[in-house]
Enzyme design. Structure first.
Site, mmCIF file in Angstrom:
data_model
loop_
_atom_site.group_PDB
_atom_site.id
_atom_site.type_symbol
_atom_site.label_atom_id
_atom_site.label_comp_id
_atom_site.label_asym_id
_atom_site.label_seq_id
_atom_site.Cartn_x
_atom_site.Cartn_y
_atom_site.Cartn_z
ATOM 1 N N GLU A 104 0.827 -1.190 0.000
ATOM 2 C CA GLU A 104 0.000 0.000 0.000
ATOM 3 C C GLU A 104 0.868 1.250 0.000
ATOM 4 O OE1 GLU A 104 -4.111 -1.281 2.078
ATOM 5 O OE2 GLU A 104 -2.491 -0.886 3.472
ATOM 6 N N CYS A 117 3.281 8.608 1.498
ATOM 7 C CA CYS A 117 3.833 7.734 2.531
ATOM 8 C C CYS A 117 4.155 6.403 1.864
ATOM 9 C CB CYS A 117 2.780 7.578 3.637
ATOM 10 S SG CYS A 117 3.283 6.463 4.940
ATOM 11 N N CYS A 124 6.317 -6.702 7.873
ATOM 12 C CA CYS A 124 7.399 -6.177 8.710
ATOM 13 C C CYS A 124 7.810 -7.292 9.654
ATOM 14 C CB CYS A 124 6.915 -4.960 9.505
ATOM 15 S SG CYS A 124 8.250 -4.146 10.427
ATOM 16 N N CYS A 128 5.713 -4.617 16.371
ATOM 17 C CA CYS A 128 5.350 -3.658 17.419
ATOM 18 C C CYS A 128 3.878 -3.926 17.775
ATOM 19 C CB CYS A 128 5.562 -2.226 16.936
ATOM 20 S SG CYS A 128 7.283 -1.918 16.468
ATOM 21 N N CYS A 131 0.795 -1.976 16.110
ATOM 22 C CA CYS A 131 0.865 -1.718 14.670
ATOM 23 C C CYS A 131 0.235 -2.850 13.873
ATOM 24 C CB CYS A 131 2.335 -1.539 14.273
ATOM 25 S SG CYS A 131 2.564 -1.340 12.501
ATOM 26 N N GLU A 180 10.096 -1.717 7.949
ATOM 27 C CA GLU A 180 11.142 -0.958 8.645
ATOM 28 C C GLU A 180 12.231 -0.627 7.617
ATOM 29 O OE1 GLU A 180 12.041 0.700 11.503
ATOM 30 O OE2 GLU A 180 13.803 0.962 10.242
ATOM 31 N N SER A 211 11.317 7.340 8.817
ATOM 32 C CA SER A 211 10.912 6.946 10.169
ATOM 33 C C SER A 211 11.461 5.561 10.486
ATOM 34 C CB SER A 211 9.379 6.920 10.252
ATOM 35 O OG SER A 211 8.975 6.435 11.508
ATOM 36 N N HIS A 235 7.596 6.054 21.498
ATOM 37 C CA HIS A 235 6.399 5.421 22.073
ATOM 38 C C HIS A 235 6.462 5.024 23.544
ATOM 39 C CE1 HIS A 235 5.151 5.554 17.975
ATOM 40 N NE2 HIS A 235 5.821 4.492 17.583
ATOM 41 N N CYS A 350 -1.569 6.066 10.199
ATOM 42 C CA CYS A 350 -0.349 5.436 10.729
ATOM 43 C C CYS A 350 -0.668 4.106 11.367
ATOM 44 C CB CYS A 350 0.266 6.283 11.832
ATOM 45 S SG CYS A 350 0.853 7.846 11.323
#
Ligand code: SAH
Ligand code: SF4
Length: 382
Positions: A104, A117, A124, A128, A131, A180, A211, A235, A350
């Protein structure tokens, strides 16, 4: 040498190649070294600055060469499988890659700018807890070409190729989609060298932000080589909690991460992203500890209201709690805007990106073979 030329598996995907890689490929097809360099520069311009998606459109190249490219290479865009537009104008596209996998990419228009983005991996590996992407396994890294193709597809859809009269619509890129980026360093760096190249995609490094959840050894090399803005997914302010929420913290804890930020060789404040999780990381004491950790750093804190997804084990902090947290951070001199969620209604905000891992498509062409690149930084085990 393009790997596909070695293995004979499918045609090489020219998108993602640098001038040197294009020149090398043209030499392999029989061009003299001098002609190959000249043609490579033209090809580079057509692919990235003009957005040509077929050899036929590359009208400054000799007809014979256009035919050779047609027969020996691929320059096509990934297919658009689905497109959604949110009530706030955020747009999300699901793209199908040559091996049938899907990623995406999300376009976020604002008043005076618009950011894309981009994703860097299918899935990933880092899990996390808050997420959605982290609930997928890692299927594979994207190639430089697949990372760039996200920008090219969106420019096609927006009609955003150069015209003498108008400015560009897509002005910024944030490397904050699925995956990542610093665990796919080589391909992400190859792609972004072309993004910041004035004769390539031509978006200034000042308009790009990477990021990371904290792949510490690769933060400084990225700053040195690409010089973009840096955002850190922090976080949590204590290692015991961050170990749980962002498990890569077990390998590189908060103190090491902040040291890497202090050494980041780009003169721009580092952005710290902080997802607001009700009753988990959102107390006034957490805010005060955050201020203490950031002392001496040029920093900005982005407070991100938690974006929920089906089955998520957290709730978003209350608006009063977020205000209280923000006021403590602001009072210490760090801007701490509360990021307004964009595209929540289409799961584009996000941490909401997730694609069904596509089953292999029987007719699919093998994955795009990237050209041989600079060696990656030292391997990491995470
Ligand atoms: N892997 C990189 C970049 C992609 S995530 C990273 O972790 O930094 C982009 C940002 O969205 C990160 O700050 C991430 O922590 C945050 N995020 C993830 N899930 C979220 C959620 N459900 N709500 C709000 N932000 C989230
Ligand atoms: Fe991966 Fe970033 Fe999501 Fe963590 S927040 S699982 S690193 S995409």
């Amino acid at each position: 040498m393009p790997r596909s030329a070695e293995t004979g598996k499918g045609k090489p995907y020219l998108v993602g190649m640098s001038r040197a890689e294009l020149a090398h490929w043209l030499e392999m097809l029989g061009e003299s070294p001098q002609a190959a360099w000249l043609r490579a520069r033209q090809l580079f311009h057509w692919l990235y600055a003009r957005g040509a998606s077929t050899p036929a459109a590359m009208t400054s190249l000799p007809k014979d060469l256009r035919r050779v490219i047609e027969e020996n290479a691929d320059v096509a865009r990934p297919g658009i499988v689905a497109e959604q537009t949110a009530a706030d104008g955020t747009r999300k596209w699901l793209l199908r890659l040559r091996d049938g996998k899907e990623v995406e990419t999300v376009f976020i228009p604002e008043d005076d700018r618009a950011a894309l983005c981009v994703s860097t991996q299918v899935g990933c590996s880092l899990s996390c807890k808050f997420c959605h992407t982290g609930t997928m396994r890692l299927a594979r890294n994207l190639t430089a070409g697949e990372i760039l193709a996200q920008i090219l597809v969106v420019r096609d859809v927006l009609g955003d190729w150069p015209s003498p009269r108008e400015g560009r619509r897509l002005t910024n890129v944030v490397i904050m989609g699925m995956g990542e980026p610093l665990l796919n360093y080589r391909e992400v760096a190859a792609a972004f060298r072309i993004v910041i190249d004035g004769e390539g995609i031509g978006i200034s490094r000042r308009r790009i932000t990477l990021s990371t959840s904290g792949v510490v050894p690769r933060i400084e090399p990225w700053g040195r080589e690409l010089g973009t803005g840096l955002a850190i997914s922090l976080h949590a302010v204590r290692d015991d909690l961050r170990d749980e929420l962002v498990p890569i913290n077990r390998k590189w804890p908060i103190a090491e991460l902040l040291d890497a930020c202090r050494r980041y060789p780009v003169r721009r404040p580092v952005t710290f992203e902080y997802v607001m999780l009700r009753g988990v990381n959102d107390s006034d004491a957490d805010a005060r500890e955050l201020v203490r950790l950031l002392r001496g750093l040029a920093a900005k804190v982005n407070l991100i209201p938690f974006n929920s997804w089906p089955g998520a084990p957290f709730r978003c902090s209350t608006p009063e709690r977020i205000r209280s947290f923000a006021s403590i951070v602001e009072a210490a001199g760090y801007p701490s805007p509360v990021r307004s969620p964009r595209g929540r209604d289409i799961l584009a905000a996000c941490g909401q990106l997730k694609t069904a891992l596509a089953r292999p498509v029987p007719t699919a062409v093998p994955p795009a073979d990237a050209a041989v690149r600079e060696p990656s930084p030292a391997p990491l085990s995470v």
